[in-house]
Each structure stands twice: as structure tokens, then as C-alpha cells.
Write a protein that holds these residues in place. Structure first.
Motif, mmCIF file in Angstrom:
data_model
loop_
_atom_site.group_PDB
_atom_site.id
_atom_site.type_symbol
_atom_site.label_atom_id
_atom_site.label_comp_id
_atom_site.label_asym_id
_atom_site.label_seq_id
_atom_site.Cartn_x
_atom_site.Cartn_y
_atom_site.Cartn_z
ATOM 1 N N THR A 90 0.837 -1.212 0.000
ATOM 2 C CA THR A 90 0.000 0.000 0.000
ATOM 3 C C THR A 90 0.864 1.251 0.000
ATOM 4 O O THR A 90 0.619 2.204 -0.758
ATOM 5 N N ALA A 91 1.894 1.266 0.851
ATOM 6 C CA ALA A 91 2.778 2.436 0.934
ATOM 7 C C ALA A 91 3.535 2.647 -0.384
ATOM 8 O O ALA A 91 3.699 3.794 -0.842
ATOM 9 N N PHE A 92 3.957 1.555 -1.016
ATOM 10 C CA PHE A 92 4.686 1.638 -2.289
ATOM 11 C C PHE A 92 3.797 2.199 -3.395
ATOM 12 O O PHE A 92 4.206 3.092 -4.151
ATOM 13 N N ILE A 93 2.584 1.683 -3.503
ATOM 14 C CA ILE A 93 1.657 2.146 -4.548
ATOM 15 C C ILE A 93 1.324 3.626 -4.340
ATOM 16 O O ILE A 93 1.156 4.387 -5.305
ATOM 17 N N THR A 94 1.262 4.063 -3.072
ATOM 18 C CA THR A 94 0.971 5.480 -2.787
ATOM 19 C C THR A 94 2.075 6.377 -3.344
ATOM 20 O O THR A 94 1.800 7.421 -3.953
ATOM 21 N N VAL A 95 3.338 5.977 -3.147
ATOM 22 C CA VAL A 95 4.463 6.747 -3.700
ATOM 23 C C VAL A 95 4.344 6.831 -5.223
ATOM 24 O O VAL A 95 4.489 7.911 -5.820
ATOM 25 N N ILE A 96 4.057 5.684 -5.848
ATOM 26 C CA ILE A 96 3.937 5.618 -7.311
ATOM 27 C C ILE A 96 2.840 6.566 -7.810
ATOM 28 O O ILE A 96 3.029 7.314 -8.776
ATOM 29 N N VAL A 97 1.689 6.550 -7.129
ATOM 30 C CA VAL A 97 0.539 7.351 -7.575
ATOM 31 C C VAL A 97 0.817 8.848 -7.411
ATOM 32 O O VAL A 97 0.430 9.654 -8.269
ATOM 33 N N VAL A 98 1.499 9.232 -6.339
ATOM 34 C CA VAL A 98 1.841 10.657 -6.140
ATOM 35 C C VAL A 98 2.750 11.140 -7.278
ATOM 36 O O VAL A 98 2.521 12.202 -7.859
ATOM 37 N N ILE A 99 3.758 10.320 -7.633
ATOM 38 C CA ILE A 99 4.662 10.715 -8.731
ATOM 39 C C ILE A 99 3.902 10.733 -10.066
ATOM 40 O O ILE A 99 4.050 11.654 -10.869
ATOM 41 N N ALA A 100 3.054 9.724 -10.277
ATOM 42 C CA ALA A 100 2.315 9.615 -11.550
ATOM 43 C C ALA A 100 1.328 10.769 -11.741
ATOM 44 O O ALA A 100 1.022 11.152 -12.870
ATOM 45 N N SER A 101 0.799 11.322 -10.629
ATOM 46 C CA SER A 101 -0.204 12.402 -10.718
ATOM 47 C C SER A 101 0.430 13.791 -10.703
ATOM 48 O O SER A 101 -0.268 14.791 -10.583
#
Length: 491
Positions: A90-101
Motif C-alpha cells: 500500500t505504501a509503495f503504490i501510494t508513492v507511485i501514484v503521487v509521482i504519476a499524478s
């Protein structure tokens, strides 16, 4: 404060901070604060792996303090082999989504980033909660930020999609609340989930509890036939919303089966396993065929998610170690692969503003680097050996064949359908000559997008080539769960 509390509350505190002080005129600073919050949220989960003891099914990193004394409700956290990997995922996907957005969201940036960070903390809370009421609070609270993410930053039909998402999942959860209150009374006034696992319940009580939990968790997975909200929500949600929904939120329902349905109502779980297996096979086969005829890329991947999650529930309810471990591995792998698929669609949408497959063709000619990543993720979605998508599905099929050859054979057909709809989409979008001027003018991925794709590609390949760290953690807890289900006797 314990490690699990840090994992839960770090992103929530950063999210609240962004809501309180962030403004659109300071959007750049807001994005950096969100990224720092997400990275710190990921870093605090890393010591969990180092400190996790293998070979025991006991809860670890346990924290327990009184929350509502009058009703014997506790702030009670802990993880075992079943729930452990979903915290760093969950924490990893959150980092990815912040960068992607980073560039795609330009309005109310602080609210968007804040909602994602708060959602991240709440979802980790679901995986860590060992108190029934605390679980319910976290489980329901996740609806609020996701509802806002869809309803504010979504597509043209965002309000319809947001309402559909909220109503479907809320209605299912109300039956779960009744079940939790019943268990509280049966256990003499305790919300301790571990104590509920030991309750001697009658056949009727177990059956009613099983279907109450089924109503909440089947909608969330989602299982056929209560899956119809998912394609609408994915189509309307912003890219980051789709990625988190597919990668993490769908797992909350599957996790609920392992934490509540099977250990609390083991006899009913065995009695109604045929129904769960039948519904899972329908999801795997029929929904795979539905995906084959989709014209919208997001809708195709949404139906693909339903089919892949069908493997998860199939694995759980064949009641052998290969099946349950395979289901858990598939949940984690689907987190990486589906997140990557939706973010890849987002890269194209940001440039062309269309999700229709017919709007593309020959993307490889103008975006060769991006196409290489898209090919890897497409292969993982097909279940190609060496990628994350293969491991869990292979384990579930092996477990299914062990239980019943025909069930295993039916599940294996899904690999054919998965390859068919994924490669058919890939061929029409990426291969061949340049189809139109929009594709001709496309620019390849920039350094930020390259970073997002690289991180997901590393995760997909690492899990596919060396899944042992994942299976080692879960083996003992899975064996203990299956032993509990097998040994249960009706009162």
C-alpha cells in the motif's frame, strides 16, 4: 508509537496537513510535501520486514490500548503472514501514484494529494486492525476519500460512478456491521477478532454470518455478479484513483474472507465453498470473455481485474496450502500489474485524451521506450512465466488441480482468455503503422514517467523471478488457518 501506528498515521498526518495549508498557488510545494509524506510512509514500513519472525503464525508488532472503554473496544493492531505484505505494498503504490499524478492534476492539488495520503493510511489500518470495530471503522472510512477522488477529479459521469461505488460498497457493509454486533454479544462483549475465531457457533449462526460477510467482501473484491460497479468507476476515476482502486482497495474484500469468513464460520465456509468456486470460475471465464469485446482500454483492464481476482477467491475456497498461498500471491502481484496497466493507460490518456482503442495504433513508432514497458506489463497481465502475474495464478491452478482436476482445468482456460484480450488490445494500440495524426505527434515518456514505469517493472520482474520472500512470510499463517478450518467441529 509502534511501527504499525507509524505506517498508518504518517500518511494521514501529511494528508491532513495538505488539506489544512495547501493552496493551488503553491501547487509545486504541495506536490513535494505529498511525495515526502508518501516516501516517509513507505520507509517506516521497511523495518517490519527485518523484524518479522518466520515460522510462527502469531500476530507480530502488536499494539493494544483501550479506545472506547464502555464497549470494550480497543485500538488493537498487529500483522501475521497473511496481512504483512499488504502494508508495504500500500505504501509503495501510494508513492507511485503521487509521482504519476504530478502533472495530470492541476486543480485542488492539495485536496487530491491529501485524499490519497489519508486513503493510504486508512487502507493500511484495515490490514492491521485486530479489533472488529476498529476494522469496520477503517474499512468504511476508505470509502470517503475514494468517493471524493472519483466525484471531483473523475470523468464526465463522475457523480454517477461515485454514487454507484459508494452505495454498492456501503450496503454490503451494513450486513457486516450486524454480524460484528452479533459476534460482540456472542463473545460476552468483546470485539477481539482472535477471540471470535474460537467461538463455538451453531450451523445456522455460521451460515448467516458467512453470508453477512459475503455481502460486504464479495462487493469489494468484486465477485461476479456484484462486479458491475467496477467498470463504471474505473472508466470515470482519474488515473491515480484507478491504480489505487485496482492495486489495493479490491484486496480489502479478499483479505476479509481470510480474516473473518473462513476462521469465524469455518463449517459454513466449507459447506458453501462450491458456491464460491462456481462464482469464481464464472468471473475467471465469463468476465474474461466480456473483456475481449471492450472498446475502452480502462474498461478492458477493469474486467480483467474481476477475472484476476476470481483466481484469488478460487484459491481461498479450495482449502489447500497451494490455493490459499497462491491467492495471496495473486493479490500482491495483481497490485503491481493492474496498477501498472492503469498508469500506462494514463500516460496515453494524458497525451491524446481518449481511452478508446480505436484512437490509437502504431504507438511503438513514436513511443518506443514506453511501448517496451507496456509490453512487459501486458505479458505480466497474461501470466507470462518470469513475471509477477504468473506465480499466483500457477499456484492457484496447481492447488485447484490437486482438489479437483476439472476445476483446475476450467481455471487454466482463463490464462488463454487473459492472453487473448491483453494481446488483442496491445496489438491494436501499439503495433502496426502510425494510425493517425494524434499518434504521429506523441512524445515518448519523460524522466518522471520513466521512473514510475521502472519502479513498477522492477517490482513485477522481482516478484516473478524470486517470489520466495513473499511465500516464506505467509506459509506458516496459511497452514495455521487451514488447520483451524479443518479441525472445526459443529457445536
Amino acid at each position: 508509537m509502534g511501527l504499525l501506528s507509524l505506517a498508518i498515521w504518517t500518511p494521514i498526518v501529511f494528508g491532513v496537513l495538505l488539506l489544512a495549508v495547501g493552496r493551488d498557488e503553491h501547487a509545486r510545494a504541495v506536490r513535494w510535501v505529498a511525495l515526502i509524506g508518501a516516501i516517509i510512509g513507505l520507509l517506516v514500513t521497511l523495518p517490519l520486514y527485518d523484524g518479522f519472525k518466520l515460522g510462527t503464525a502469531a500476530m507480530q508488532f502488536v499494539e493494544k490500548t483501550t479506545w472506547i472503554e464502555r464497549f470494550n473496544v480497543h485500538y488493537h493492531l498487529g500483522v501475521d503472514g497473511i496481512s504483512f505484505w499488504f502494508v508495504p505494498l500500500t505504501a509503495f503504490i501510494t508513492v507511485i501514484v503521487v509521482i504519476a499524478s504530478w502533472e495530470s492534476i492541476t486543480e485542488r492539488v492539495n485536496q487530491y494529494m491529501g485524499a490519497f495520503l489519508i486513503l493510504s493510511g486508512l487502507m493500511i489500518g484495515v490490514f492491521c486492525a485486530l479489533d472488529g470495530l476498529l476494522f469496520y471503522v477503517f474499512f468504511e472510512a476508505t470509502l470517503i476519500p475514494m468517493y471524493l477522488i472519483i466525484g471531483i477529479w473523475g470523468g464526465p459521469n463522475k457523480i454517477y460512478a461515485a454514487f454507484k461505488f459508494f452505495l454498492y460498497t456501503l450496503l454490503g457493509s451494513l450486513l457486516m456491521l450486524i454480524a460484528l454486533i452479533f459476534l460482540y454479544n456472542q463473545s460476552g462483549g468483546s470485539f477481539d477478532i482472535a477471540a471470535w475465531h474460537q467461538l463455538p457457533l451453531s450451523a445456522t449462526a455460521q451460515t448467516l454470518l458467512f453470508f453477512a460477510f459475503f455481502a460486504a467482501f464479495a462487493v469489494k473484491v468484486p465477485m461476479w455478479p456484484v462486479h458491475t460497479w467496477l467498470p463504471d468507476v474505473h472508466v470515470e476515476a482519474p488515473t491515480g484513483g484507478s491504480a489505487v482502486l485496482a492495486a489495493i482497495m479490491l484486496k480489502l474484500g479478499a483479505y476479509g474472507f481470510l480474516r473473518f469468513s473462513m476462521p469465524i464460520a469455518p463449517d459454513a465456509s466449507r459447506e458453501w465453498a462450491w458456491l464460491m468456486i462456481a462464482l469464481s470460475l464464472v468471473a475467471v471465464i465469463y468476465v474474461g470473455l466480456v473483456a475481449l469485446v471492450q472498446k475502452d482500454m480502462k474498461k478492458l483492464v477493469a474486467y480483467s481485474s474481476v477475472a484476476h481476482m476470481g483466481f484469488v477467491t478460487l484459491g481461498f475456497f479450495i482449502f489447500n496450502d497451494l490455493g490459499v498461498s497462491g491467492g495471496l500471491v495473486q493479490m500482491i502481484a495483481h497490485g503491481f500489474v493492474s496498477g501498472a496497466m492503469f498508469l500506462s493507460i494514463g500516460v496515453l490518456y494524458d497525451r491524446v485524451h481518449s481511452r478508446e482503442i480505436s484512437a490509437y495504433g502504431g504507438v511503438v513508432n513514436t513511443m518506443p521506450n514506453f511501448t517496451a514497458f507496456a509490453l512487459l506489463f501486458a505479458m505480466a497481465n497474461c501470466g507470462l512465466p518470469g513475471t509477477a502475474g504468473f506465480v499466483g495464478e500457477w499456484m492457484v491452478i496447481l492447488g485447484a488441480v490437486k482438489a479437483n482436476f476439472w476445476i483446475g482445468g476450467a481455471a487454466a482456460t482463463a490464462l488463454i482468455f487473459g492472453a487473448a484480450y491483453t494481446l488483442w488490445m496491445f496489438k491494436r494500440v501499439y503495433l502496426g503503422p502510425v494510425a493517425n495524426d494524434h499518434v504521429k505527434e506523441l512524445s515518448d515518456i519523460n524522466s518522471r514517467e520513466f521512473l514510475v514505469m521502472s519502479l513498477l517493472a522492477i517490482a513485477v520482474l522481482a516478484m516473478g523471478l524470486y517470489p520466495r520472500p513473499f511465500t516464506d512470510v505467509m506459509d506458516t499463517s496459511v497452514a495455521e488457518l487451514l488447520k483451524h478450518v479443518a479441525l472445526s467441529k459443529l457445536n
